[in-house]
Design a protein around this motif. Structure first.
Motif, PDB file in Angstrom:
ATOM      1  N   GLN A   1       0.853  -1.197   0.000  1.00 27.28           N
ATOM      2  CA  GLN A   1       0.000   0.000   0.000  1.00 27.28           C
ATOM      3  C   GLN A   1       0.881   1.236   0.000  1.00 27.28           C
ATOM      4  OE1 GLN A   1      -2.404  -0.351   3.509  1.00 27.28           O
ATOM      5  NE2 GLN A   1      -3.221  -2.338   2.907  1.00 27.28           N
ATOM      6  N   VAL A   2       0.612   2.120  -0.947  1.00 23.36           N
ATOM      7  CA  VAL A   2       1.331   3.395  -1.000  1.00 23.36           C
ATOM      8  C   VAL A   2       0.536   4.380  -0.158  1.00 23.36           C
ATOM      9  CG1 VAL A   2       2.226   5.233  -2.490  1.00 23.36           C
ATOM     10  CG2 VAL A   2       2.109   2.865  -3.332  1.00 23.36           C
ATOM     11  N   ARG A   3       1.093   4.714   0.974  1.00 28.88           N
ATOM     12  CA  ARG A   3       0.344   5.556   1.914  1.00 28.88           C
ATOM     13  C   ARG A   3       0.994   6.933   2.060  1.00 28.88           C
ATOM     14  NH1 ARG A   3      -0.994   2.155   7.248  1.00 28.88           N
ATOM     15  NH2 ARG A   3      -1.463   0.097   6.354  1.00 28.88           N
ATOM     16  N   PRO A   4       0.181   7.919   2.491  1.00 28.19           N
ATOM     17  CA  PRO A   4       0.739   9.263   2.721  1.00 28.19           C
ATOM     18  C   PRO A   4       1.682   9.273   3.912  1.00 28.19           C
ATOM     19  CG  PRO A   4      -1.683   9.272   2.785  1.00 28.19           C
ATOM     20  CD  PRO A   4      -1.245   7.838   2.807  1.00 28.19           C
ATOM     21  N   ARG A   5       2.513  10.306   3.954  1.00 31.07           N
ATOM     22  CA  ARG A   5       3.278  10.594   5.171  1.00 31.07           C
ATOM     23  C   ARG A   5       2.513  11.699   5.906  1.00 31.07           C
ATOM     24  NH1 ARG A   5       8.929  12.348   4.632  1.00 31.07           N
ATOM     25  NH2 ARG A   5       9.038  11.644   6.789  1.00 31.07           N
ATOM     26  N   SER A   6       2.235  11.473   7.166  1.00 33.27           N
ATOM     27  CA  SER A   6       1.398  12.430   7.896  1.00 33.27           C
ATOM     28  C   SER A   6       2.081  13.785   8.030  1.00 33.27           C
ATOM     29  CB  SER A   6       1.021  11.879   9.268  1.00 33.27           C
ATOM     30  OG  SER A   6       2.170  11.700  10.059  1.00 33.27           O
ATOM     31  N   GLY A   7       3.403  13.796   8.065  1.00 32.09           N
ATOM     32  CA  GLY A   7       4.128  15.064   8.183  1.00 32.09           C
ATOM     33  C   GLY A   7       3.850  15.971   6.988  1.00 32.09           C
ATOM     34  N   LEU A   8       3.877  15.398   5.789  1.00 31.11           N
ATOM     35  CA  LEU A   8       3.593  16.192   4.586  1.00 31.11           C
ATOM     36  C   LEU A   8       2.136  16.658   4.592  1.00 31.11           C
ATOM     37  CD1 LEU A   8       5.339  14.192   1.698  1.00 31.11           C
ATOM     38  CD2 LEU A   8       6.167  16.215   2.923  1.00 31.11           C
ATOM     39  N   ALA A   9       1.269  15.792   5.106  1.00 24.93           N
ATOM     40  CA  ALA A   9      -0.156  16.137   5.122  1.00 24.93           C
ATOM     41  C   ALA A   9      -0.421  17.281   6.097  1.00 24.93           C
ATOM     42  CB  ALA A   9      -0.981  14.912   5.490  1.00 24.93           C
ATOM     43  N   VAL A  10       0.133  17.184   7.299  1.00 20.44           N
ATOM     44  CA  VAL A  10      -0.175  18.202   8.315  1.00 20.44           C
ATOM     45  C   VAL A  10       0.531  19.521   8.010  1.00 20.44           C
ATOM     46  CG1 VAL A  10       1.635  17.630  10.015  1.00 20.44           C
ATOM     47  CG2 VAL A  10      -0.552  18.511  10.800  1.00 20.44           C
ATOM     48  N   GLU A  11       1.736  19.440   7.452  1.00 19.39           N
ATOM     49  CA  GLU A  11       2.484  20.684   7.222  1.00 19.39           C
ATOM     50  C   GLU A  11       2.132  21.349   5.904  1.00 19.39           C
ATOM     51  OE1 GLU A  11       6.697  19.942   7.780  1.00 19.39           O
ATOM     52  OE2 GLU A  11       6.223  18.857   9.640  1.00 19.39           O
ATOM     53  N   HIS A  12       1.832  20.534   4.889  1.00 25.66           N
ATOM     54  CA  HIS A  12       1.660  21.105   3.541  1.00 25.66           C
ATOM     55  C   HIS A  12       0.344  20.734   2.872  1.00 25.66           C
ATOM     56  CE1 HIS A  12       5.887  22.256   3.745  1.00 25.66           C
ATOM     57  NE2 HIS A  12       6.161  21.021   4.140  1.00 25.66           N
ATOM     58  N   GLY A  13      -0.436  19.847   3.491  1.00 24.02           N
ATOM     59  CA  GLY A  13      -1.673  19.409   2.833  1.00 24.02           C
ATOM     60  C   GLY A  13      -1.413  18.469   1.677  1.00 24.02           C
ATOM     61  N   VAL A  14      -0.212  17.880   1.640  1.00 24.86           N
ATOM     62  CA  VAL A  14       0.156  16.997   0.530  1.00 24.86           C
ATOM     63  C   VAL A  14      -0.069  15.545   0.945  1.00 24.86           C
ATOM     64  CG1 VAL A  14       2.099  16.164  -0.863  1.00 24.86           C
ATOM     65  CG2 VAL A  14       1.762  18.626  -0.502  1.00 24.86           C
ATOM     66  N   THR A  15      -0.806  14.823   0.122  1.00 22.57           N
ATOM     67  CA  THR A  15      -1.167  13.460   0.479  1.00 22.57           C
ATOM     68  C   THR A  15      -1.193  12.589  -0.772  1.00 22.57           C
ATOM     69  OG1 THR A  15      -2.804  12.146   1.708  1.00 22.57           O
ATOM     70  CG2 THR A  15      -3.668  13.902   0.345  1.00 22.57           C
ATOM     71  N   VAL A  16      -1.463  11.292  -0.565  1.00 23.89           N
ATOM     72  CA  VAL A  16      -1.593  10.361  -1.683  1.00 23.89           C
ATOM     73  C   VAL A  16      -3.059  10.397  -2.130  1.00 23.89           C
ATOM     74  CG1 VAL A  16      -1.435   7.935  -2.381  1.00 23.89           C
ATOM     75  CG2 VAL A  16       0.310   8.925  -0.873  1.00 23.89           C
ATOM     76  N   LEU A  17      -3.284  10.764  -3.367  1.00 21.54           N
ATOM     77  CA  LEU A  17      -4.658  10.981  -3.847  1.00 21.54           C
ATOM     78  C   LEU A  17      -5.487   9.707  -3.779  1.00 21.54           C
ATOM     79  CD1 LEU A  17      -6.812  12.729  -5.167  1.00 21.54           C
ATOM     80  CD2 LEU A  17      -5.766  12.238  -7.376  1.00 21.54           C
ATOM     81  N   ASN A  18      -4.893   8.591  -4.169  1.00 22.81           N
ATOM     82  CA  ASN A  18      -5.626   7.316  -4.218  1.00 22.81           C
ATOM     83  C   ASN A  18      -5.319   6.465  -2.991  1.00 22.81           C
ATOM     84  OD1 ASN A  18      -2.971   7.164  -5.219  1.00 22.81           O
ATOM     85  ND2 ASN A  18      -3.355   5.161  -6.090  1.00 22.81           N
TER      86      ASN A  18
END
Ligand SMILES: O=c1ccn([C@H]2C[C@H](O)[C@@H](COP(=O)(O)OP(=O)(O)OP(=O)(O)O)O2)c(=O)[nH]1
Ligand SMILES: [Mg+2]
Length: 154
Positions: free
Chosen positions: A64-81
């Protein structure tokens, strides 16, 4: 368990995906962009990020290709699918589909840790079509039927 990976030309010189702590569930994936390239992910935009790797998972496993929470919380960047599914018979390059839900452009460069790969067992089912299913206490209740905020069921 052992899992075979193969480095592609664009992955040469990058660290192999690695667990960053003794109990980490995910192997961090590194962006295999060309050296010197700055990929700008504008707000709302998405892009496929190469990892420079192929993987051969054993039958009965997925990755599973999962987001990194650090990128999500700091930049709103996540894995779309999220979670992206790597099938055990896939031999192409593993890629991460990132999306920028933040308000600022996000810059991705070679070697950045953009996502993480969790290897997990999968059950493969033989589906049997029937006319009736067994009854349960929940029945068709779902989507908040047991109460969303502790106020009891509706
Ligand atoms: O985040 C992802 C998701 C998928 N893949 C690769 C591996 C996977 O085995 C293949 C197919 O993925 P999926 O089944 O999610 O896509 P699809 O749209 O159903 O394509 P396909 O018809 O090729 O199965 O693409 C990735 O590299 N990264
Ligand atoms: Mg598919």
């Amino acid at each position: 368990m052992k899992v075979f990976i193969r480095r592609l030309t664009n992955g040469e010189g990058l660290p192999a995906p690695d667990y960053k702590s003794a109990g980490a569930a995910g192997l961090d994936l590194y962006a295999a962009l060309p050296a010197g390239q700055k990929l700008i992910l504008e707000p709302g935009a998405r892009d496929l990020i190469p990892t420079g790797l192929q993987i051969a998972l054993p039958e009965g496993y997925e990755a599973q290709v999962r987001p990194r929470s650090g990128l999500a919380v700091e930049h709103g960047v996540t894995v779309l699918n999220a979670p992206g599914t790597i099938d055990s018979d896939y031999r192409g390059e593993v890629k991460a589909l990132l999306v920028n839900h933040g308000g600022q452009p996000f810059e991705i460069t070679r070697g950045m840790r953009v996502a993480q790969l969790v290897i997990a067992p999968v059950a493969r089912a033989k589906l049997v079509e029937v006319d009736e299913l067994d009854d349960t206490a929940r029945g068709a209740g779902g989507f908040g039927s047991t109460g969303l905020h502790g106020e009891g069921g509706k």
